[in-house]
Motif scaffolding. Structure first.
Motif, mmCIF file in Angstrom:
data_model
loop_
_atom_site.group_PDB
_atom_site.id
_atom_site.type_symbol
_atom_site.label_atom_id
_atom_site.label_comp_id
_atom_site.label_asym_id
_atom_site.label_seq_id
_atom_site.Cartn_x
_atom_site.Cartn_y
_atom_site.Cartn_z
ATOM 1 N N GLN A 1 0.864 -1.183 0.000
ATOM 2 C CA GLN A 1 0.000 0.000 0.000
ATOM 3 C C GLN A 1 0.900 1.232 0.000
ATOM 4 O OE1 GLN A 1 -3.405 0.153 2.774
ATOM 5 N NE2 GLN A 1 -2.644 -1.814 3.565
ATOM 6 N N ASN A 2 0.533 2.214 -0.797
ATOM 7 C CA ASN A 2 1.284 3.465 -0.834
ATOM 8 C C ASN A 2 0.297 4.611 -1.036
ATOM 9 O OD1 ASN A 2 3.489 5.155 -0.812
ATOM 10 N ND2 ASN A 2 3.931 4.912 -2.975
ATOM 11 N N HIS A 3 0.149 5.465 -0.020
ATOM 12 C CA HIS A 3 -0.836 6.547 -0.057
ATOM 13 C C HIS A 3 -0.124 7.889 0.094
ATOM 14 C CE1 HIS A 3 -3.994 3.501 0.462
ATOM 15 N NE2 HIS A 3 -3.202 2.979 1.396
ATOM 16 N N ASN A 4 -0.483 8.836 -0.746
ATOM 17 C CA ASN A 4 0.115 10.168 -0.715
ATOM 18 C C ASN A 4 -0.970 11.240 -0.659
ATOM 19 O OD1 ASN A 4 3.179 9.828 -1.285
ATOM 20 N ND2 ASN A 4 2.198 8.519 -2.807
ATOM 21 N N LEU A 5 -0.706 12.275 0.126
ATOM 22 C CA LEU A 5 -1.592 13.425 0.211
ATOM 23 C C LEU A 5 -0.709 14.670 0.247
ATOM 24 C CD1 LEU A 5 -4.485 14.563 0.615
ATOM 25 C CD2 LEU A 5 -4.068 14.391 3.092
ATOM 26 N N SER A 6 -0.960 15.630 -0.642
ATOM 27 C CA SER A 6 -0.111 16.819 -0.678
ATOM 28 C C SER A 6 -0.933 18.072 -0.954
ATOM 29 C CB SER A 6 0.984 16.668 -1.743
ATOM 30 O OG SER A 6 0.424 16.568 -3.038
ATOM 31 N N PHE A 7 -0.421 19.198 -0.470
ATOM 32 C CA PHE A 7 -1.029 20.508 -0.681
ATOM 33 C C PHE A 7 0.067 21.469 -1.114
ATOM 34 C CE2 PHE A 7 -3.160 18.351 2.802
ATOM 35 C CZ PHE A 7 -4.506 18.434 2.442
ATOM 36 N N SER B 1 3.132 17.648 2.508
ATOM 37 C CA SER B 1 2.756 16.321 2.031
ATOM 38 C C SER B 1 2.818 15.304 3.157
ATOM 39 C CB SER B 1 3.671 15.869 0.885
ATOM 40 O OG SER B 1 4.985 15.638 1.346
ATOM 41 N N LEU B 2 1.998 14.274 3.016
ATOM 42 C CA LEU B 2 1.985 13.133 3.927
ATOM 43 C C LEU B 2 2.029 11.870 3.079
ATOM 44 C CD1 LEU B 2 -0.826 14.194 6.435
ATOM 45 C CD2 LEU B 2 1.643 14.163 6.886
ATOM 46 N N ASN B 3 2.765 10.856 3.568
ATOM 47 C CA ASN B 3 2.878 9.597 2.844
ATOM 48 C C ASN B 3 2.817 8.437 3.825
ATOM 49 O OD1 ASN B 3 5.201 7.364 1.977
ATOM 50 N ND2 ASN B 3 3.782 7.868 0.329
ATOM 51 N N PHE B 4 2.098 7.395 3.427
ATOM 52 C CA PHE B 4 2.047 6.154 4.206
ATOM 53 C C PHE B 4 2.352 4.994 3.267
ATOM 54 C CE2 PHE B 4 -0.547 2.433 5.551
ATOM 55 C CZ PHE B 4 0.217 2.083 6.659
ATOM 56 N N PHE B 5 3.350 4.202 3.649
ATOM 57 C CA PHE B 5 3.776 3.051 2.851
ATOM 58 C C PHE B 5 3.720 1.811 3.731
ATOM 59 C CE2 PHE B 5 7.063 0.069 1.464
ATOM 60 C CZ PHE B 5 6.786 -0.060 0.108
ATOM 61 N N ASP B 6 3.096 0.758 3.214
ATOM 62 C CA ASP B 6 2.930 -0.474 3.995
ATOM 63 C C ASP B 6 3.165 -1.662 3.071
ATOM 64 O OD1 ASP B 6 2.267 -2.474 5.743
ATOM 65 O OD2 ASP B 6 0.129 -2.015 5.826
ATOM 66 N N GLN B 7 4.089 -2.526 3.459
ATOM 67 C CA GLN B 7 4.370 -3.718 2.657
ATOM 68 C C GLN B 7 4.604 -4.909 3.567
ATOM 69 O OE1 GLN B 7 7.747 -3.556 0.006
ATOM 70 N NE2 GLN B 7 7.388 -5.600 -0.783
ATOM 71 N N ASP B 8 3.894 -5.990 3.288
ATOM 72 C CA ASP B 8 4.178 -7.252 3.952
ATOM 73 C C ASP B 8 5.477 -7.816 3.387
ATOM 74 O OD1 ASP B 8 1.866 -7.115 5.415
ATOM 75 O OD2 ASP B 8 0.701 -8.354 4.040
ATOM 76 N N LYS C 1 6.412 -0.659 7.688
ATOM 77 C CA LYS C 1 5.488 0.474 7.606
ATOM 78 C C LYS C 1 6.318 1.752 7.700
ATOM 79 C CE LYS C 1 1.177 -1.498 9.431
ATOM 80 N NZ LYS C 1 1.568 -2.906 9.364
ATOM 81 N N ARG C 2 6.034 2.697 6.809
ATOM 82 C CA ARG C 2 6.790 3.950 6.805
ATOM 83 C C ARG C 2 5.820 5.128 6.742
ATOM 84 N NH1 ARG C 2 9.900 3.715 2.053
ATOM 85 N NH2 ARG C 2 8.232 4.836 0.965
ATOM 86 N N TYR C 3 6.025 6.098 7.634
ATOM 87 C CA TYR C 3 5.231 7.315 7.682
ATOM 88 C C TYR C 3 6.163 8.499 7.403
ATOM 89 C CZ TYR C 3 2.437 4.047 10.475
ATOM 90 O OH TYR C 3 1.760 2.934 10.928
ATOM 91 N N THR C 4 5.770 9.358 6.465
ATOM 92 C CA THR C 4 6.630 10.468 6.078
ATOM 93 C C THR C 4 5.813 11.757 5.973
ATOM 94 O OG1 THR C 4 7.974 8.942 4.759
ATOM 95 C CG2 THR C 4 8.326 11.272 4.385
#
Length: 204
Positions: free
Chosen positions: A44-50, A62-69, A78-81
């Motif tokens: 999963q890779n989710h990005n949100l930016s303004f 910007s915010l980013n969430f990356f999740d990989q089994d 899991k990575r939060y940026t």
């Protein structure tokens, strides 16, 4: 195939067959250790930016969430940026800052070594471990096999809990002044801070 090869080797050395028809029937299809420790690993890779601004002010966040089994059971990351950039101009002055921060949570697996026997990690154990051994014994515990100096791959994957958390924050602030056209003075201050902790629990 494994049983046939073992029996043929034993007979060729002048011994008796190792596995009788009753043993073969009890073993059945055997154990594919690699099928047990490997898996599909979705991401999963989710990005949100303004971003926006005007002639004097510009901003970006910007915010980013990356999740990989992990491809090995009981592993993953899991990575939060987060990132913020701001720049403002007022007359002959221009100043701003850039900031980035991240947190990485690693669910690690005890890969261990790449050798043989006791020096083998989970992958090499899965390759080398006898396919005639079941993952669990009659009591439901991880099976142990005393004729090989190697851990049950399933026990290593699920019995060793290794987690690592790494946080990092870096950025800079700057101020710039136009002394005269074509000559500017700029002050830039930056910092890079990282902290990491790893905890390992080895169960019985």
């Amino acid at each position: 195939e494994y049983i046939k090869a073992q029996n043929e080797l034993s007979v060729a050395r002048g011994g008796a067959v190792i596995y009788s028809p009753a043993d073969i029937a009890a073993i059945g299809a055997g154990t594919n250790w690699q099928d047990l420790i490997f898996r599909d690993a979705p991401i999963q890779n989710h990005n949100l930016s303004f971003s926006g601004g005007n002639a004097n002010t510009k901003y970006y966040a910007s915010l980013n969430f990356f999740d990989q089994d992990g491809v090995i059971i009981s592993s993953g990351i899991k990575r939060y940026t987060g990132r913020v950039n701001l720049e403002h101009k007022a007359g002959d002055f221009r100043f701003g800052f850039n900031l980035s921060t991240s947190l990485i949570n690693d669910d690690m697996v005890a890969f261990g070594g790449t050798g043989f026997n006791a020096g083998a990690g989970i992958i090499n154990s899965a390759i080398q471990f006898f396919p005639t051994v079941s993952p669990y014994d009659s009591a439901g515990n991880y099976a142990r096999y005393y004729n090989i100096d190697m851990e049950n791959p399933m026990a290593v994957a699920n019995g060793v809990d290794a987690k690592q958390a790494t946080s990092r924050t870096f950025g800079n602030v700057f101020a710039e002044y136009t002394v005269i056209p074509g000559l500017k003075a700029k002050l830039n201050l930056g910092s890079d801070y990282m902290n990491s902790r790893r905890d390992v629990y080895n169960s019985t």
